[in-house]
Scaffold this motif. Structure first.
Motif, PDB file in Angstrom:
ATOM      1  N   ALA A  28     -16.237  10.177   0.690  1.00 40.13           N
ATOM      2  CA  ALA A  28     -15.812  11.310  -0.143  1.00 40.13           C
ATOM      3  C   ALA A  28     -14.565  12.000   0.400  1.00 40.13           C
ATOM      4  O   ALA A  28     -14.045  12.905  -0.236  1.00 40.13           O
ATOM      5  N   ARG A  29     -14.076  11.549   1.551  1.00 40.17           N
ATOM      6  CA  ARG A  29     -12.963  12.241   2.204  1.00 40.17           C
ATOM      7  C   ARG A  29     -11.615  11.568   2.025  1.00 40.17           C
ATOM      8  O   ARG A  29     -10.586  12.236   2.123  1.00 40.17           O
ATOM      9  N   ILE A  30     -11.611  10.245   1.851  1.00 44.19           N
ATOM     10  CA  ILE A  30     -10.329   9.539   1.843  1.00 44.19           C
ATOM     11  C   ILE A  30      -9.914   9.139   0.433  1.00 44.19           C
ATOM     12  O   ILE A  30     -10.745   8.879  -0.431  1.00 44.19           O
ATOM     13  N   ASP A  31      -8.612   9.123   0.222  1.00 40.23           N
ATOM     14  CA  ASP A  31      -8.031   8.707  -1.047  1.00 40.23           C
ATOM     15  C   ASP A  31      -6.746   7.974  -0.722  1.00 40.23           C
ATOM     16  O   ASP A  31      -5.873   8.543  -0.055  1.00 40.23           O
ATOM     17  N   PRO A  32      -6.631   6.724  -1.119  1.00 43.07           N
ATOM     18  CA  PRO A  32      -7.508   5.925  -1.983  1.00 43.07           C
ATOM     19  C   PRO A  32      -8.754   5.442  -1.238  1.00 43.07           C
ATOM     20  O   PRO A  32      -8.836   5.554  -0.013  1.00 43.07           O
ATOM     21  N   PRO A  33      -9.712   4.869  -1.989  1.00 39.11           N
ATOM     22  CA  PRO A  33     -10.926   4.356  -1.359  1.00 39.11           C
ATOM     23  C   PRO A  33     -10.615   3.283  -0.313  1.00 39.11           C
ATOM     24  O   PRO A  33      -9.581   2.610  -0.363  1.00 39.11           O
ATOM     25  N   SER A  34     -11.541   3.100   0.606  1.00 41.97           N
ATOM     26  CA  SER A  34     -11.387   2.153   1.703  1.00 41.97           C
ATOM     27  C   SER A  34     -11.299   0.709   1.220  1.00 41.97           C
ATOM     28  O   SER A  34     -11.959   0.321   0.253  1.00 41.97           O
ATOM     29  N   SER A  35     -10.514  -0.083   1.929  1.00 44.65           N
ATOM     30  CA  SER A  35     -10.445  -1.525   1.668  1.00 44.65           C
ATOM     31  C   SER A  35     -11.782  -2.196   1.964  1.00 44.65           C
ATOM     32  O   SER A  35     -12.007  -3.338   1.562  1.00 44.65           O
ATOM     33  N   GLU A 133       0.915   8.978  17.688  1.00 42.36           N
ATOM     34  CA  GLU A 133       1.306   8.705  16.308  1.00 42.36           C
ATOM     35  C   GLU A 133       2.733   8.174  16.287  1.00 42.36           C
ATOM     36  O   GLU A 133       3.635   8.780  16.872  1.00 42.36           O
ATOM     37  N   THR A 134       2.924   7.046  15.614  1.00 42.05           N
ATOM     38  CA  THR A 134       4.251   6.433  15.548  1.00 42.05           C
ATOM     39  C   THR A 134       4.733   6.195  14.121  1.00 42.05           C
ATOM     40  O   THR A 134       5.820   5.651  13.927  1.00 42.05           O
ATOM     41  N   GLY A 135       3.931   6.581  13.131  1.00 40.07           N
ATOM     42  CA  GLY A 135       4.384   6.395  11.759  1.00 40.07           C
ATOM     43  C   GLY A 135       3.375   6.901  10.753  1.00 40.07           C
ATOM     44  O   GLY A 135       2.221   7.192  11.082  1.00 40.07           O
ATOM     45  N   ARG A 136       3.855   7.003   9.532  1.00 41.77           N
ATOM     46  CA  ARG A 136       3.022   7.404   8.400  1.00 41.77           C
ATOM     47  C   ARG A 136       3.361   6.467   7.248  1.00 41.77           C
ATOM     48  O   ARG A 136       4.538   6.171   7.024  1.00 41.77           O
ATOM     49  N   THR A 137       2.336   6.020   6.545  1.00 41.03           N
ATOM     50  CA  THR A 137       2.548   5.122   5.419  1.00 41.03           C
ATOM     51  C   THR A 137       1.756   5.619   4.219  1.00 41.03           C
ATOM     52  O   THR A 137       0.792   6.368   4.356  1.00 41.03           O
ATOM     53  N   ALA A 138       2.195   5.168   3.050  1.00 40.54           N
ATOM     54  CA  ALA A 138       1.513   5.511   1.811  1.00 40.54           C
ATOM     55  C   ALA A 138       1.019   4.228   1.151  1.00 40.54           C
ATOM     56  O   ALA A 138       1.728   3.216   1.130  1.00 40.54           O
ATOM     57  N   HIS A 139      -0.199   4.269   0.640  1.00 42.62           N
ATOM     58  CA  HIS A 139      -0.716   3.151  -0.142  1.00 42.62           C
ATOM     59  C   HIS A 139       0.079   3.046  -1.445  1.00 42.62           C
ATOM     60  O   HIS A 139       0.660   4.038  -1.909  1.00 42.62           O
ATOM     61  N   ASP A 140       0.086   1.869  -2.037  1.00 44.66           N
ATOM     62  CA  ASP A 140       0.779   1.661  -3.304  1.00 44.66           C
ATOM     63  C   ASP A 140       0.330   2.701  -4.328  1.00 44.66           C
ATOM     64  O   ASP A 140      -0.865   2.962  -4.475  1.00 44.66           O
ATOM     65  N   GLY A 141       1.310   3.296  -4.993  1.00 36.91           N
ATOM     66  CA  GLY A 141       1.017   4.263  -6.035  1.00 36.91           C
ATOM     67  C   GLY A 141       0.902   5.693  -5.548  1.00 36.91           C
ATOM     68  O   GLY A 141       0.698   6.601  -6.359  1.00 36.91           O
ATOM     69  N   TYR A 142       1.026   5.939  -4.250  1.00 38.55           N
ATOM     70  CA  TYR A 142       0.918   7.292  -3.700  1.00 38.55           C
ATOM     71  C   TYR A 142       2.287   7.760  -3.231  1.00 38.55           C
ATOM     72  O   TYR A 142       3.042   6.999  -2.610  1.00 38.55           O
ATOM     73  N   THR A 146      -0.788   8.385   3.318  1.00 42.04           N
ATOM     74  CA  THR A 146      -2.244   8.244   3.239  1.00 42.04           C
ATOM     75  C   THR A 146      -2.821   7.706   4.548  1.00 42.04           C
ATOM     76  O   THR A 146      -4.021   7.797   4.765  1.00 42.04           O
ATOM     77  N   SER A 147      -1.972   7.155   5.404  1.00 38.87           N
ATOM     78  CA  SER A 147      -2.415   6.612   6.689  1.00 38.87           C
ATOM     79  C   SER A 147      -1.424   6.979   7.787  1.00 38.87           C
ATOM     80  O   SER A 147      -0.228   7.097   7.536  1.00 38.87           O
ATOM     81  N   LEU A 148      -1.959   7.124   8.986  1.00 41.23           N
ATOM     82  CA  LEU A 148      -1.138   7.326  10.178  1.00 41.23           C
ATOM     83  C   LEU A 148      -1.201   6.071  11.020  1.00 41.23           C
ATOM     84  O   LEU A 148      -2.263   5.456  11.145  1.00 41.23           O
ATOM     85  N   THR A 149      -0.091   5.702  11.598  1.00 40.35           N
ATOM     86  CA  THR A 149      -0.035   4.580  12.531  1.00 40.35           C
ATOM     87  C   THR A 149      -0.024   5.148  13.942  1.00 40.35           C
ATOM     88  O   THR A 149       0.724   6.087  14.240  1.00 40.35           O
TER      89      THR A 149
END
Length: 158
Positions: A28-35, A133-142, A146-149
């Motif tokens: 219920a916390r993450i968007d988009p849903p988990s792979s 932390e070395t990066g931030r990425t977005a899932h397709d369509g966002y 949505t994620s930190l590297t």
């Protein structure tokens, strides 16, 4: 208990069940849903054939697992999970130490992982384990991250 590497011939149903149970809290916390929703025991078996799937298990059911993927310049750490009953017993740290050992054996200078941006408690755990932390990425369509590297440089501690 030492980590044991599973191969594609091993029964993946217990690992699949562990992953689903361990990752349920983030549903219920993450968007988009988990792979994880696309993962099956069969896809885990395929991963075990091409990557390194490690478990800690005192019996038939694993208490913890991690999926390691050797890349050109790093070891990618994914799907780190610990059974709820075993949390706080050092299994994450043991698997992380094992990943450091595997990276050294493979001649890779760093470990990289990703964590969903909403899971701030995980970010703190990774920081305590030497990741930055070395990066931030977005899932397709966002249009937002949505994620930190996170990266742990192993040459600085070698």
């Amino acid at each position: 208990m030492q980590p044991v590497r599973l191969g594609p011939q091993d029964d993946m149903a217990p690992v699949h069940a562990l992953l689903h149970a361990a990752f349920a809290y983030m549903e219920a916390r993450i968007d988009p849903p988990s792979s994880l929703h696309r993962m099956t025991p069969e896809s885990l078996a395929r991963d075990a054939a091409t990557k390194e799937l490690w478990v800690i298990r005192p019996g038939p059911a694993p208490l913890a697992c991690v999926l390691l993927t050797p890349e050109t310049d790093h070891l990618y750490l994914g799907k780190l999970a610990v059974a709820e009953a075993a949390r706080g017993t050092g299994l994450s740290r043991q698997l992380m130490d094992h990943a450091v050992t595997r990276a050294a054996v493979l001649g890779l200078p760093r470990i990289v992982l990703q964590s969903r941006i909403e899971l701030t408690e995980n970010h703190a755990i990774f920081a305590r384990m030497g990741f930055v932390e070395t990066g931030r990425t977005a899932h397709d369509g966002y249009d937002r991250p949505t994620s930190l590297t996170f990266t742990r440089d192993l040459t600085a501690t070698a």
